[in-house]
Design a protein around this motif. Structure first.
Motif, short mmCIF file in Angstrom:
data_model
loop_
_atom_site.label_atom_id
_atom_site.label_comp_id
_atom_site.label_asym_id
_atom_site.label_seq_id
_atom_site.Cartn_x
_atom_site.Cartn_y
_atom_site.Cartn_z
N LEU A 172 0.46 -10.59 -8.94
CA LEU A 172 -0.25 -10.36 -7.68
C LEU A 172 -0.46 -8.87 -7.46
CD1 LEU A 172 -1.41 -11.20 -4.92
CD2 LEU A 172 0.95 -11.15 -4.05
N TYR A 173 0.56 -8.07 -7.71
CA TYR A 173 0.47 -6.62 -7.53
C TYR A 173 -0.59 -6.02 -8.44
CZ TYR A 173 1.74 -1.70 -7.68
OH TYR A 173 1.71 -0.33 -7.65
N LEU A 174 -0.65 -6.48 -9.68
CA LEU A 174 -1.64 -5.96 -10.63
C LEU A 174 -3.06 -6.34 -10.21
CD1 LEU A 174 0.23 -6.51 -14.01
CD2 LEU A 174 -0.13 -4.34 -12.77
N GLN A 175 -3.22 -7.49 -9.57
CA GLN A 175 -4.54 -7.88 -9.04
C GLN A 175 -4.88 -7.09 -7.78
OE1 GLN A 175 -4.19 -12.07 -8.38
NE2 GLN A 175 -4.38 -12.60 -10.55
N TRP A 176 -3.88 -6.83 -6.96
CA TRP A 176 -4.06 -6.14 -5.69
C TRP A 176 -4.34 -4.66 -5.87
CZ3 TRP A 176 -1.11 -2.19 -3.57
CH2 TRP A 176 -1.27 -1.93 -2.21
N LEU A 177 -3.73 -4.05 -6.84
CA LEU A 177 -3.77 -2.60 -7.02
C LEU A 177 -5.18 -2.03 -7.13
CD1 LEU A 177 -1.92 -0.17 -7.19
CD2 LEU A 177 -1.80 -0.50 -9.65
N PRO A 178 -6.05 -2.53 -7.99
CA PRO A 178 -7.38 -1.92 -8.10
C PRO A 178 -8.22 -2.04 -6.82
CG PRO A 178 -6.99 -3.43 -9.92
CD PRO A 178 -5.86 -3.59 -8.97
N GLU A 179 -8.01 -3.08 -6.05
CA GLU A 179 -8.78 -3.29 -4.83
C GLU A 179 -8.37 -2.35 -3.71
OE1 GLU A 179 -8.20 -7.36 -3.77
OE2 GLU A 179 -8.88 -8.10 -5.71
N HIS A 180 -7.09 -2.01 -3.64
CA HIS A 180 -6.57 -1.26 -2.50
C HIS A 180 -6.26 0.20 -2.81
CE1 HIS A 180 -6.07 -5.42 -1.28
NE2 HIS A 180 -6.16 -4.96 -0.05
N CYS A 181 -6.27 0.55 -4.05
CA CYS A 181 -5.94 1.93 -4.43
C CYS A 181 -6.94 2.41 -5.46
CB CYS A 181 -4.53 2.00 -4.98
SG CYS A 181 -3.31 1.43 -3.80
N PRO A 182 -8.16 2.76 -5.03
CA PRO A 182 -9.15 3.20 -6.00
C PRO A 182 -8.70 4.48 -6.69
CG PRO A 182 -9.91 3.58 -3.76
CD PRO A 182 -8.62 2.83 -3.66
N GLU A 183 -9.08 4.61 -7.93
CA GLU A 183 -8.69 5.78 -8.70
C GLU A 183 -9.32 7.02 -8.09
OE1 GLU A 183 -9.38 5.36 -12.87
OE2 GLU A 183 -8.88 3.25 -12.81
N GLU A 184 -8.59 8.11 -8.17
CA GLU A 184 -9.10 9.36 -7.62
C GLU A 184 -10.26 9.83 -8.49
OE1 GLU A 184 -5.99 12.17 -7.26
OE2 GLU A 184 -4.71 10.82 -6.14
N GLU A 185 -11.30 10.31 -7.84
CA GLU A 185 -12.45 10.79 -8.58
C GLU A 185 -12.13 12.15 -9.19
OE1 GLU A 185 -16.01 10.73 -6.33
OE2 GLU A 185 -15.54 8.79 -5.43
N GLU A 186 -12.60 12.35 -10.39
CA GLU A 186 -12.36 13.62 -11.07
C GLU A 186 -13.25 14.69 -10.48
OE1 GLU A 186 -12.62 13.36 -15.28
OE2 GLU A 186 -11.62 11.44 -15.34
#
Length: 106
Positions: free
Chosen positions: A90-104
């Protein structure tokens, strides 16, 4: 609010909130938790419990979020190795939706 299955037969479940998942991310609770074999068993659950206990003991500030995670999820009566495996998924599915990667920055 999410529901994870706590046993293989599906007769037990645990409620997990976004706040619980955010706490897991905030403290990096799943980082370096699972050995290279990738198996989630009772020793992995015990390791997680000990890690959280250490964090709570070392906290100078309020650790209400960790305590809520413990009471509601980690130390839940139904939490076993299978439930932890489902929580990690669940955490691995949740992570991309709620914590977008920081833009370079260029």
């Amino acid at each position: 609010m999410y529901t994870i299955q706590a046993n293989t037969s599906g007769t037990r479940s645990i409620e997990v909130s976004d706040e619980h998942l955010a706490t897991i991310q905030k403290y990096g609770l799943f980082q370096h938790l699972i050995d290279s074999n990738g198996i989630v068993d009772e020793t992995v659950l015990d390791k997680l419990k000990l890690n959280i206990r250490s964090l709570i003991a070392a906290q100078v500030e309020d650790s209400k979020d960790l305590l809520d995670l413990c009471i509601d999820v980690i130390y839940h009566n139904n939490m076993k190795a299978f439930g932890l495996q489902q929580l990690i998924r669940l955490y691995l599915q949740w992570l991309p939706e709620h914590c977008p990667e920081e833009e370079e920055e260029e």
